[in-house]
Design a protein around this motif. Structure first.
Motif, PDB file in Angstrom:
ATOM      1  N   GLU A 112      37.880 -47.999  19.732  1.00 30.84           N
ATOM      2  CA  GLU A 112      37.697 -46.615  19.329  1.00 30.84           C
ATOM      3  C   GLU A 112      36.254 -46.253  19.033  1.00 30.84           C
ATOM      4  OE1 GLU A 112      40.256 -46.048  16.001  1.00 30.84           O
ATOM      5  OE2 GLU A 112      41.981 -46.940  16.993  1.00 30.84           O
ATOM      6  N   HIS A 113      35.329 -47.191  19.129  1.00 35.09           N
ATOM      7  CA  HIS A 113      33.951 -46.935  18.752  1.00 35.09           C
ATOM      8  C   HIS A 113      33.017 -47.251  19.919  1.00 35.09           C
ATOM      9  CE1 HIS A 113      36.287 -48.044  15.148  1.00 35.09           C
ATOM     10  NE2 HIS A 113      35.615 -47.066  14.572  1.00 35.09           N
ATOM     11  N   GLU A 128      28.491 -47.509  14.860  1.00 33.34           N
ATOM     12  CA  GLU A 128      29.542 -46.531  14.590  1.00 33.34           C
ATOM     13  C   GLU A 128      30.734 -47.201  13.918  1.00 33.34           C
ATOM     14  OE1 GLU A 128      32.565 -44.321  17.489  1.00 33.34           O
ATOM     15  OE2 GLU A 128      30.498 -43.577  17.733  1.00 33.34           O
ATOM     16  N   ARG A 168      29.889 -47.995  10.259  1.00 33.14           N
ATOM     17  CA  ARG A 168      29.903 -46.813   9.394  1.00 33.14           C
ATOM     18  C   ARG A 168      31.323 -46.481   8.936  1.00 33.14           C
ATOM     19  NH1 ARG A 168      25.826 -44.955  13.014  1.00 33.14           N
ATOM     20  NH2 ARG A 168      27.359 -43.827  14.278  1.00 33.14           N
ATOM     21  N   GLU A 169      32.282 -46.549   9.880  1.00 27.23           N
ATOM     22  CA  GLU A 169      33.657 -46.276   9.485  1.00 27.23           C
ATOM     23  C   GLU A 169      34.178 -47.362   8.547  1.00 27.23           C
ATOM     24  OE1 GLU A 169      38.201 -45.631  11.145  1.00 27.23           O
ATOM     25  OE2 GLU A 169      36.539 -45.613  12.575  1.00 27.23           O
ATOM     26  N   VAL A 206      32.977 -46.654   5.065  1.00 23.56           N
ATOM     27  CA  VAL A 206      33.691 -45.536   4.446  1.00 23.56           C
ATOM     28  C   VAL A 206      35.062 -45.982   3.953  1.00 23.56           C
ATOM     29  CG1 VAL A 206      34.824 -43.337   4.926  1.00 23.56           C
ATOM     30  CG2 VAL A 206      32.478 -43.713   5.690  1.00 23.56           C
ATOM     31  N   VAL A 207      35.783 -46.735   4.772  1.00 24.90           N
ATOM     32  CA  VAL A 207      37.130 -47.170   4.400  1.00 24.90           C
ATOM     33  C   VAL A 207      37.079 -48.151   3.239  1.00 24.90           C
ATOM     34  CG1 VAL A 207      39.172 -48.421   5.205  1.00 24.90           C
ATOM     35  CG2 VAL A 207      38.073 -46.747   6.704  1.00 24.90           C
ATOM     36  N   ARG A 239      44.416 -48.706   7.701  1.00 23.71           N
ATOM     37  CA  ARG A 239      43.257 -48.514   8.574  1.00 23.71           C
ATOM     38  C   ARG A 239      42.280 -49.676   8.432  1.00 23.71           C
ATOM     39  NH1 ARG A 239      41.745 -47.376  13.349  1.00 23.71           N
ATOM     40  NH2 ARG A 239      39.649 -46.506  13.529  1.00 23.71           N
ATOM     41  N   TYR A 240      42.126 -50.196   7.225  1.00 23.67           N
ATOM     42  CA  TYR A 240      41.235 -51.338   7.003  1.00 23.67           C
ATOM     43  C   TYR A 240      41.702 -52.548   7.809  1.00 23.67           C
ATOM     44  CZ  TYR A 240      38.836 -55.146   4.595  1.00 23.67           C
ATOM     45  OH  TYR A 240      38.088 -56.271   4.318  1.00 23.67           O
ATOM     46  N   LEU A 265      40.830 -52.031  11.442  1.00 20.74           N
ATOM     47  CA  LEU A 265      39.404 -52.245  11.686  1.00 20.74           C
ATOM     48  C   LEU A 265      39.050 -53.735  11.653  1.00 20.74           C
ATOM     49  CD1 LEU A 265      37.876 -49.316   9.594  1.00 20.74           C
ATOM     50  CD2 LEU A 265      38.012 -49.492  12.082  1.00 20.74           C
TER      51      LEU A 265
END
Length: 256
Positions: free
Chosen positions: A53-54, A59, A62-63, A66-67, A148-149, A152
Motif C-alpha cells: 500500500e505504500h 511513506e 510515517r504511517e 502515526v499508528v 492496523r498495526y 503494518l
C-alpha cells in the motif's frame, strides 16, 4: 461540455488492459474470453491492484509512526479514564467526575431534530451516558488501530525489512499476473527479448508488459520483472482452466 463528453468516451483501465492482452495473444491465434460485466463496469483480464500500500519506505514509516503513537496515547487515555480498582483514590475521583461529564455532554449535544449523521451519533452518545459510551468508542478505536498495526508489521516483514534494496513489488506482481495469463491462454511459457536496434521489448509478452507498465505508470524497466515472473511459473500455470461445473454435470449424466 465537449471536453466532458470526450473524457467519457475514453476507455477505462479494464478496457485498455483487455485490448493489450488481445494484442499479446493474437500471434498465437488465441482470443481472450471476456469476463462478465458488473455494476462497476467491465472487469479487467487480470488483477492490477498493488500488493503493498505504500510507494516508499518513508511513506510506510510515517504511517507506522502515526499508528504506534496513536496506540500509545489511546492506551494511556483509556487507562486514565477507567479503573479496575474500585477502592483506590483514582477510582473515587472517576466516580465523582463521570456524572459531571455525562451532564455536560448531554447539555452540549444537539437537542432539536438532527439530520446530520455525525451530530446524531454525538447526540446518542450523550443520551446513553457520554462518559462510558465515549470510553467504549475509544476502546473500539484502539482495537482497529491494533489491527492496523499488525497489518503494518506483516508488510514490514514482507516488503520493507530487507537487507538489500527492495525490488519493485508492484512491477513484479503485474509481470507475474500477466505471465500466468499468457501461459494459461497459450499453454506456452512467455519469453523475454530485446530489439537489437531500438532496445525495446521484442516478444509478444514483453511488449504487452511494457504497455501495461505505461498504462499503470510503473517506471521499472520491463526485463528484470519479466524474467523474475517467468522463473515463478510452474507446470500448473501452463494448464487450461478447468470448468468444474461442467465436469460435475458430466458426472451426473447432464453434460455434453
Amino acid at each position: 461540455m465537449q471536453d466532458n463528453i470526450a473524457n467519457n468516451d475514453e476507455p477505462d483501465v479494464a478496457e485498455q488492459l483487455h485490448a493489450i492482452v488481445e494484442r499479446m495473444l493474437k500471434p498465437f491465434d488465441v482470443k481472450l474470453q471476456q469476463r462478465a460485466s458488473t455494476l462497476l463496469g467491465q472487469s479487467a483480464p487480470f488483477d492490477f491492484s498493488r500488493p503493498n500500500e505504500h510507494d516508499s519506505k518513508a511513506e510506510f514509516q510515517r504511517e507506522m509512526a502515526v499508528v504506534e503513537q496513536s496506540l500509545e496515547h489511546l492506551s494511556e487515555l483509556i487507562e486514565h479514564l477507567s479503573s479496575s480498582d474500585d477502592t483506590g483514590e483514582h477510582a473515587e475521583t472517576l466516580r465523582r467526575v463521570r456524572p459531571i461529564v455525562d451532564y455536560k455532554l448531554f447539555r452540549r449535544s444537539p437537542r432539536s431534530f438532527v439530520r446530520d449523521p455525525i451530530k446524531l451519533v454525538r447526540k446518542n452518545v450523550a443520551d446513553v451516558g457520554g462518559y462510558t459510551a465515549s470510553l467504549f468508542v475509544l476502546m473500539d478505536l484502539w482495537s482497529v488501530m491494533e489491527d492496523r498495526y499488525q497489518e503494518l508489521q506483516s508488510q514490514k516483514k514482507e516488503f520493507w525489512n530487507l537487507p538489500h534494496r527492495a525490488p519493485d513489488h508492484y512491477a513484479r506482481a503485474i509481470a507475474l499476473r500477466l505471465a500466468r495469463l499468457f501461459a494459461k491462454e497459450t499453454r506456452q511459457r512467455p519469453t523475454v527479448g530485446t530489439s537489437g536496434e531500438t532496445g525495446d521489448p521484442s516478444t509478444s509478452f514483453t511488449r504487452a508488459l511494457k504497455e501495461v507498465f505505461d498504462l499503470l505508470e510503473i517506471q521499472t524497466v520491463v526485463r528484470s520483472p519479466a524474467e523474475w515472473a517467468i522463473e515463478q511459473l510452474t507446470e500448473d500455470d501452463l494448464k487450461p482452466n478447468v470448468n468444474h461445473l461442467v465436469n460435475f454435470g458430466i458426472m451426473l449424466g447432464k453434460g455434453p
